[in-house]
Every structure is written in structure tokens, then in C-alpha cells.
Design a protein around this motif. Structure first.
Motif, PDB file in Angstrom:
ATOM      1  N   GLU A 123      10.046  14.797  44.945  1.00 45.38           N
ATOM      2  CA  GLU A 123      10.589  15.515  46.102  1.00 45.38           C
ATOM      3  C   GLU A 123       9.557  16.484  46.685  1.00 45.38           C
ATOM      4  O   GLU A 123       9.337  16.537  47.885  1.00 45.38           O
ATOM      5  CB  GLU A 123      11.816  16.334  45.677  1.00 45.38           C
ATOM      6  N   LEU A 124       8.951  17.252  45.794  1.00 41.04           N
ATOM      7  CA  LEU A 124       8.015  18.272  46.257  1.00 41.04           C
ATOM      8  C   LEU A 124       6.800  17.650  46.934  1.00 41.04           C
ATOM      9  O   LEU A 124       6.331  18.122  47.966  1.00 41.04           O
ATOM     10  CB  LEU A 124       7.568  19.159  45.094  1.00 41.04           C
ATOM     11  N   ILE A 125       6.299  16.569  46.334  1.00 40.21           N
ATOM     12  CA  ILE A 125       5.115  15.950  46.927  1.00 40.21           C
ATOM     13  C   ILE A 125       5.463  15.325  48.265  1.00 40.21           C
ATOM     14  O   ILE A 125       4.698  15.428  49.228  1.00 40.21           O
ATOM     15  CB  ILE A 125       4.499  14.924  45.961  1.00 40.21           C
ATOM     16  N   ASP A 126       6.649  14.725  48.345  1.00 39.11           N
ATOM     17  CA  ASP A 126       7.078  14.182  49.635  1.00 39.11           C
ATOM     18  C   ASP A 126       7.094  15.278  50.677  1.00 39.11           C
ATOM     19  O   ASP A 126       6.682  15.097  51.820  1.00 39.11           O
ATOM     20  CB  ASP A 126       8.486  13.586  49.526  1.00 39.11           C
ATOM     21  N   TYR A 127       7.585  16.459  50.240  1.00 34.66           N
ATOM     22  CA  TYR A 127       7.688  17.544  51.200  1.00 34.66           C
ATOM     23  C   TYR A 127       6.311  18.077  51.578  1.00 34.66           C
ATOM     24  O   TYR A 127       6.089  18.501  52.709  1.00 34.66           O
ATOM     25  CB  TYR A 127       8.559  18.663  50.638  1.00 34.66           C
TER      26      TYR A 127
ATOM     27  N   MET B  98      -1.471  13.750  40.592  1.00 36.86           N
ATOM     28  CA  MET B  98      -2.563  14.622  41.006  1.00 36.86           C
ATOM     29  C   MET B  98      -3.330  13.999  42.165  1.00 36.86           C
ATOM     30  O   MET B  98      -3.759  14.700  43.076  1.00 36.86           O
ATOM     31  CB  MET B  98      -3.510  14.900  39.838  1.00 36.86           C
ATOM     32  N   LEU B  99      -3.497  12.684  42.118  1.00 34.92           N
ATOM     33  CA  LEU B  99      -4.223  12.056  43.224  1.00 34.92           C
ATOM     34  C   LEU B  99      -3.450  12.218  44.514  1.00 34.92           C
ATOM     35  O   LEU B  99      -4.026  12.459  45.573  1.00 34.92           O
ATOM     36  CB  LEU B  99      -4.455  10.565  42.930  1.00 34.92           C
ATOM     37  N   LYS B 100      -2.121  12.109  44.402  1.00 36.98           N
ATOM     38  CA  LYS B 100      -1.315  12.304  45.616  1.00 36.98           C
ATOM     39  C   LYS B 100      -1.520  13.719  46.160  1.00 36.98           C
ATOM     40  O   LYS B 100      -1.715  13.905  47.364  1.00 36.98           O
ATOM     41  CB  LYS B 100       0.166  12.101  45.294  1.00 36.98           C
ATOM     42  N   VAL B 101      -1.459  14.687  45.253  1.00 35.75           N
ATOM     43  CA  VAL B 101      -1.618  16.073  45.701  1.00 35.75           C
ATOM     44  C   VAL B 101      -3.000  16.264  46.309  1.00 35.75           C
ATOM     45  O   VAL B 101      -3.158  16.838  47.385  1.00 35.75           O
ATOM     46  CB  VAL B 101      -1.422  17.059  44.531  1.00 35.75           C
TER      47      VAL B 101
END
Lengths: 681, 142
Positions: free
Chosen positions: A399-403, A437-440
Motif C-alpha cells: 500500500e505504502l509503495i503504491d502511494y 527496496m528496488l521499487k522504493v
């Protein structure tokens, strides 16, 4: 005068008007004109409010206070409260205005003024006219200092029993100020304060309740006393208030005197905290307030909020707590931002007491993270952070990464650091950690702190079965998000280390899409990083190291690599220039040792890194991997752990090698070429 | 406890400032400037609470005027919000339909009302009628 000042168009004009007025006022002060004194002071206060100096009027205040008529006294006190604050300041300012006198005279003069001031205060407190007593109390309440508190406490205590309620309530608030200034005086007031709790007059009762709350805070004896003697009375008071019929005088939004409600609840909280008997006594009324209060107006919600706070801090009662958290849950879905904000604030405190109950509202809280109001976002994020555990980490992080993708620039920094620490703390498996982490990094790489991407590299180097997967994922990510600095660094490091794996598609996992990367594709990426203007020094330096490594991984391309590297031999940045020249020589002259020099980094020591990050390892000099060594220039340097050596910008800091093969790498970055070639040439 | 009360218009001119904690004059000006900066640009949809140094500002806007209270971090925000409203209602009754100019020309009266409403940073009286009556009595004495 006010009209004249308002008519001024510019600040300069205003200043002239004010100056003229001040001069006129000073003249009349000198003439000692009785009739205009209070008007002058009123003008002075206005001038003061505009921010001009008005200290010459302070003596006038005292004179006015001393005069017999009420209107004069009134303006005098008003001036006193506005123009001065604590007595120290009177003393100081009076002293300042008297600088021309010798010290001894000055002191005695000050003393006279203060004595005069005091005696006047005392007379006014003892005055028979309740309005004048009221004025004196008001001033005392607003500007009282510790010395004043000591001297005037008996007078104020006597006034707590004055017949007029207006004086009693003022005296009660004065007492609050007095005990805040001098806590030792608290015990003198316990009895009279308890007396105030039996009042029927709302104004006196509310001040009495506030006084008791304050007394309980500063004085343990008072707390015990009120607990024993007053808890039941207070509960009865609150009950009467809750059940009282409509009274227009105190009604706010359909509730009778919410302010009194709130103060009573607050005092009950202080009394109930840490005392089971007192808490028992108030359970019923708390439940009644929590269930019966209307929640469609701010006033009602304010009471509910205070009630929840009380429930959460009095001794444990499971049923009430659940009720309280449900009220907060209802607050969260309220459309009014203010209410949501207080609910989040309260939930943050409630997590410590009962995390399970708060978990039920997780979905709503997550919605609040996405709110447009920064203060709500911040609170909600903090709350989400404290709610994360092993079982919900995956869904919450998603959820957080989507946001993260759609969030505000201002908010990204906070959000990223919270996500990173959640992921690092609760990651169930390595591949998930790397994925997240890669997404972030690809979403918000520019907001990531250095130690975060350092630790990503450490984890990658430790996950030997995932090298192939990671480097391919990074290669892909690099195609889309080149502007995220820390992503680029991690990617460049990995391509340098695992370039051969990337090209040969080693260790393909089932879930991956197949991808073909040729040697020159991989080189393109790294070369682009070096050449990109926006890349900073660290990134460029890392890219040069990666190129050097690739030239042994892809021997066929070594000529091309050398051409790229050689472009930097005249670079203005010393670091890049040095690296370029050194690497060029390695490629050209030392083919025989090149492959050993650039072989893969030994697995980075995870525990060591974590320890260093937390600052729990004292000095790196004591770690076995990096003994203290003497550099050629004769300065003793303390060596640091391998990872940092490789990434470290400042080549001077890096240590000379000890004997193991892996340390050759450090050598590359550390000492200058002649010494390297001496050793291996 | 209320630390200070500020009434400012949209341009940042302070119409009333009452401090219950001692502050230097220069510090007061700084605080007034900072508070104005904080509240003036906030979206009306946002919360009425802003953190300010180690305290909280509870503010409410009435036409062009901002009423800001600085309170302790543990205080009940909603109660103070209601408190501002009550103060405005009292002013409204007293001046019958209050406007900024009333406050400018009768600033000493505003201070007197405030002294009847709040003392030493704590609430003194919650009844609108009681305060208005009290003010009436005081006016008669002049």
C-alpha cells in the motif's frame, strides 16, 4: 490618534505620526496632568501594540493604579499587564531608565518603587470594592512572579472565600499561577481548593477544578487528598452535568457547558491514573459520557475525545478501552479533518496499550496517509509505522509503495524513510526485501539516505543465489528511472560486480521475464551514467570502477572501455582524474594481474555493517578485517570496512592492503598506482 | 495552558496579543510573524491545528481575522477550538455584530473582555451572559 495612524499609507508616515504622539504624551507626563493620564496611557498601549517602544510610560501605569477612581485604576492595570510582564522586567526596565544615577541611589530608588508597587497591590487586594479587587487579581494572575507569589499568597487564599463569585474564580486562577511559580506554596491551598469543588456556580466550579488539577500535578499530598475526599463528589458533579436539562446560558451545540465537562474529565484522569479505587469509582460515569454524548458537533466530539483520553489513562478496564477505541474509529471516518487529526493522535498513544484493537482500524488509517493535509498524513504514517508486524508487513508495504508513486514531493522523504525501515525490520525473505527496496529506489531514489542504499548493497552481496535476479531487475529499472541517484549507484555497482551473470542469464528464476542483454548493452548503461551531467561525483566514480571491472568480465570490450576511461584523465575533478589514470594503466599495462585485481568483491559482512550503522561497534580499528596500517606518506590511517572502502569517495581515507586477495580491490581505490605496481609489477 | 492569544488580520497586523508567559519584545514580534506565516496560507480544508516549536497553535479564521491560541501539546484541541468560537460570540454580542474596526478602536475593551474570559492562561468563565453582564457592570462604573 488611531484614525490618524490608520490613515497613514506608508510605514514612514506611520512612524512620524507615532513619534509626534509620543512626544506629546511625554510632554503631558512631564506636566503631571491628572486628567489626561489615562487617555495617554490608552494611546501608549495602542502604540505598543504597533510595536514601538513605550517604556517611558511604565511609571504612569503605577501612578494610575495608585489613583482612587476605578476607571483610572482599570486603565492602569491594563497598561501594566500589557506594557510589563514579570516584575524582574519592571525592575530591569526601571533600572535602565535610571542609569544616570549612581548605583547606590539607583538601588534604593528601585526598592522604593517596588515597595510602593507592592503596598499598592496589597491595598487593592484588600479593597472593599469587588471590582477593584478583581482588577488587582487579574493583573496578579497575568504577571505574577515568584517573589510576588510568595508575598501575596495569603491574600489570595483569603480571597478564595470572598462572597462575590467573580472574585472567587479570579482568585482560583491566580492561585494556579502562584503554585506554578512556587510549587512549595501548594499545600496551603489544598483545603480551600477542595471547598471550591462544592460550588454550584459554573465559573467558580470550572476554575476550582482547574486549580485542583494543577495542585495534584505539583503536589503529591494534594493528589492523595483529592483522591480520598473529592473523587465521589466530582463524579456526582459530572453526573449532574450530563443529566442536566437544557440551559441556554451554558449551552454549546446542544450540550450544557462542554468546557466544564472537559475540565472535570481531566481532573478525574489525574485522580484515576495509577489508583484502582478511584478508577473504579468513575467507571460508570465514563461509560455514560462515552455512550450518551452526541457526536455531531465539535463540542460533543471534544468531550468524547477528553473522555477517551481519560479512559485510556485510568486503571485498566477492558470493556471501556474497547469502547474508547471504537469511538476513535468513528472519529477516523468523520469528514472533519480536525476530528480525524485528534483521533490519529490518540491512536498513536493507544497502540502501546492495546495494539490489537487499533489493528482493526488499519484500513481507515491507511486512507488517512493519503489525505491531502500534511499534518494528518504525518500522524497517520507514524501510526501505520507502529502498527506494522510480521503478519501484515507485506500488504502494508505494498500500500505504502503504491502511494509513494503518487505522493507529494514534500512528503516523500518521510514516507521513504519509514518504508525503508519497515522493510529492513520485518522483511520475511531476501527476495522480497530486494524487490521492495528496488521499487522504493526507482520511485524515490533521491530521497533515500546513504546508509539505506549501502545496506541494500550489503544484502545483495549476501544473497548469492539472487545475484542474477537482482542485477537483471536493476538493469530493467535503470532503463526507466535514470534520474534516481541512489538507484543508479546500486545498479552500477551490481552491473560492475555481476556483469557476466547479467549477460549470461545465470540463475534465472521462474517468475522472471526472460531478457537478453549483450555485453555492449551493459556497457551502454554504465557509460551513460558516467557521461550524464546530472550524475554526481560519487555516482561517476562508482561507474568508473564498474567499467574497470567490466573490462575483465568482457575482455572483448576492453578497448572500448579504455576509450571511455581515458576521456577523464584531464577531468577537473581530482577524484575522477586519478581514477581514470590509474585504471587506464591497469588496463593497458597489467593484463596479467587484471583479472585478480577486479575479481568479485568478497561477500560483505552483514553483521559488521549493521553494527557499524547502529554505532554499536566502537571503532573500526579493532575489527579484524581492517588493521591499522602505515600508508606510504607516513600517516597512520584507520581502515574501514570493505564496503565503505569501495564506495568511499575520498581515496586518501582508504587503507593500504593487508595480505588477503580480496584486499587488492581496496588497493585499487586507495593508494596511488606506483605503489600498486611496485607490489605486483 | 494557553501560552498566548493572537488576533491578526490577513496582512499580518496584530490586533490583539496577550501573552501568559513572559517573552522578550523582540521574541514576541518574531512569534507573531511566524504564527501569521503558519496560519495564513493553510487550506481551509486542513486541520485547525499546527505544531509550533514545542507547542500547538489552534487557530480559526473569521472573515479576515485569524484567532490563534498557542497551547500545550497535551491539551484538548477541540475544546480550544470551541473556546475561540465562544470568545468570538462574546465579542459579537458585546459589539453587536463585531468587525475588525471595532476591535481596533476599542482595543482596551477587548482586553477587558479577554480578562474576564481567560486568566493566567486558563478558562475563567464559560457563560456568555455572565461575561456580558459583568462588562455592563464595569462600563457603568466609568
Amino acid at each position: 490618534m488611531i484614525r490618524a495612524i490608520r490613515a497613514c499609507k506608508t510605514a514612514a508616515e506611520e512612524r512620524t505620526v507615532v513619534r509626534k504622539e509620543c512626544a506629546a504624551i511625554r510632554d503631558t507626563i512631564n506636566e503631571n496632568d491628572q486628567d489626561y493620564r489615562h487617555r495617554n496611557l490608552a494611546k501608549l498601549m495602542f502604540i505598543h501594540m504597533l510595536g514601538y517602544p513605550t517604556h517611558f510610560g511604565q511609571m504612569e501605569c503605577l501612578k494610575l493604579i495608585a489613583s482612587p477612581g476605578f476607571p483610572e485604576k482599570r486603565i492602569g492595570y491594563l497598561g501594566l499587564m500589557l506594557l510589563l510582564d514579570e516584575r524582574q522586567e519592571v525592575l530591569m526596565l526601571v533600572t535602565n531608565s535610571l542609569k544616570q544615577y549612581p548605583v547606590s541611589i539607583r538601588n534604593s530608588f528601585c526598592f522604593c518603587i517596588l515597595a510602593f508597587f507592592y503596598s499598592d497591590f496589597q491595598t487593592n487586594l484588600n479593597h472593599t470594592n469587588q471590582y477593584i479587587v478583581g482588577l488587582a487579581l487579574c493583573a496578579l494572575g497575568n504577571i505574577c512572579s515568584a517573589e510576588m507569589a510568595r508575598d501575596l499568597a495569603p491574600e489570595v487564599e483569603r480571597l478564595l472565600q470572598f462572597r462575590d463569585p467573580n472574585v472567587r474564580k479570579k482568585a482560583a486562577l491566580c492561585t494556579i499561577r502562584i503554585i506554578k511559580k512556587v510549587p512549595d506554596l501548594a499545600e496551603n491551598f489544598i483545603n480551600s481548593a477542595a471547598g471550591l469543588l462544592r460550588e454550584k456556580h459554573h465559573g467558580v466550579l470550572i476554575t476550582g477544578v482547574q486549580l485542583c488539577t494543577e495542585l495534584s500535578k505539583v503536589c503529591g499530598e494534594a493528589l492523595e487528598y483529592f483522591r480520598m475526599k473529592c473523587t465521589e463528589g466530582l463524579v456526582r458533579n459530572l453526573k449532574d452535568l450530563v443529566n442536566s436539562p437544557y440551559s441556554p446560558e451554558y449551552d454549546v451545540g446542544g450540550i450544557t457547558d462542554p468546557f466544564l465537562h472537559i475540565r472535570l474529565l481531566k481532573l478525574l484522569r489525574v485522580l484515576g491514573e495509577g489508583d484502582a479505587d478511584a478508577s473504579d469509582c468513575m467507571n460508570d460515569i465514563l461509560a455514560q459520557v462515552a455512550t450518551k454524548t452526541e457526536s455531531n458537533k465539535v463540542a460533543g466530539n471534544a468531550i468524547l475525545y477528553e473522555c477517551v483520553q481519560t479512559i485510556m489513562s485510568v486503571e485498566d478496564n477492558g470493556g471501556l478501552r474497547v469502547l474508547a477505541i471504537n469511538i476513535l474509529g468513528r472519529f477516523l471516518s468523520n469528514r472533519d479533518n480536525n476530528i480525524r487529526y485528534v483521533a490519529l493522535n490518540m491512536l498513536i498513544k493507544a497502540v502501546a496499550a492495546d495494539a490489537q484493537a487499533v489493528q482493526r482500524h488499519r484500513a481507515t488509517i491507511l486512507e488517512c496517509v493519503k489525505d491531502s493535509d500534511a499534518s494528518i498524513q504525518k500522524r497517520a504514517l507514524e501510526l501505520v509505522y507502529s502498527l506494522v508486524n510480521e503478519s501484515n508487513v507485506k500488504s502494508l508495504t505494498k500500500e505504502l509503495i503504491d502511494y509513494l508513486e503518487v505522493s507529494d514531493q514534500d512528503f516523500r522523504g518521510d514516507l521513504t524513510s519509514k518504508i525503508c525501515s519497515i522493510v529492513a525490520k520485518f522483511a520475511p525473505e531476501k527476495i522480497w526485501y530486494i524487490d521492495q527496496m528496488l521499487k522504493v529506489l526507482s520511485e524515490a531514489g533521491n530521497f533515500v539516505k546513504d546508509e539505506v542504499w549501502h545496506s541494500v548493497i550489503v544484502v545483495i552481496s549476501n544473497a548469492s543465489d539472487l545475484h542474477g535476479y537482482t542485477v537483471r531487475a536493476l538493469y530493467r529499472a535503470l532503463q526507466t528511472s535514470v534520474e534516481q541517484e541512489s538507484l543508479v549507484r546500486v545498479a552500477v555497482w551490481c552491473i560492475g560486480e555481476y556483469g557476466d551473470i547479467l549477460v549470461k542469464n545465470v540463475g534465472m528464476l521462474d517468475l522472471e521475464d526472460p531478457i537478453t542483454v549483450t555485453e555492449s548493452d551493459a556497457l551502454d548503461v554504465v557509460e551513460m551514467t558516467v557521461k550524464r551531467h546530472a550524475s554526481d561525483l560519487t555516482t561517476k566514480a562508482m561507474a568508473l570502477v564498474a567499467l574497470l571491472k567490466l573490462c575483465s568480465r568482457f575482455p572483448s570490450c576492453s578497448e572500448r572501455i579504455r576509450n571511455v576511461i581515458i576521456q577523464y584523465k584531464g577531468n577537473l575533478l581530482l577524484e575522477l582524474q586519478q581514477r581514470s589514470i590509474e585504471f587506464n594503466r591497469i588496463i593497458a599495462n597489467y593484463q596479467n594481474i587484471r583479472s585478480i585485481l577486479v575479481e568479485r568483491m568478497p561477500v560483505l559482512d552483514e553483521a559488521n555493517f549493521v553494527g557499524r550503522r547502529d554505532g554499536s561497534l566502537p571503532g573500526t580499528a579493532s575489527t579484524p578485517t581492517g588493521p591499522s596500517v602505515n600508508l606510504p606518506n607516513g600517516v597512520t590511517k584507520t581502515s574501514v570496512a570493505p564496503l565503505v572502502d569501495l564506495l568511499d569517495l575520498n581515496s586518501d581515507e582508504a587503507p593500504a592492503p593487508s595480505s588477503s586477495g580480496g584486499d587488492l580491490l581496496q588497493d585499487l581505490l586507495g593508494v596511488d598506482l606506483p605503489s600498486t605496481s611496485e607490489q605486483f609489477g | 495552558m494557553i501560552r498566548f492569544i493572537l488576533l491578526q488580520n490577513r496582512q499580518g497586523k496584530t490586533r490583539l496579543a496577550k501573552y501568559y508567559v513572559p517573552l522578550e519584545d523582540s521574541e514576541k514580534h518574531k512569534v507573531e510573524y511566524e504564527v501569521h506565516r503558519l496560519v495564513v496560507n493553510r487550506d481551509p480544508k486542513f486541520t485547525n491545528f499546527v505544531e509550533f516549536r514545542t507547542h500547538k497553535i489552534i487557530y480559526r479564521r473569521y472573515a479576515g481575522l485569524f484567532f490563534s491560541l498557542c497551547v500545550d501539546i497535551t491539551d484538548n484541541e477541540l475544546a480550544y477550538l470551541e473556546c475561540i468560537h465562544l470568545f468570538v460570540e462574546i465579542l459579537d454580542h458585546f459589539f453587536s455584530n463585531v468587525c475588525e474596526l471595532d476591535l481596533v478602536f476599542n482595543f482596551h475593551k477587548v482586553y477587558l473582555i479577554l480578562d474576564e474570559f481567560i486568566l493566567a492562561g486558563e478558562l475563567q468563565e464559560t457563560s456568555k451572559r455572565a461575561i456580558i453582564e459583568r462588562m455592563g457592570e464595569l462600563e457603568k462604573l466609568e
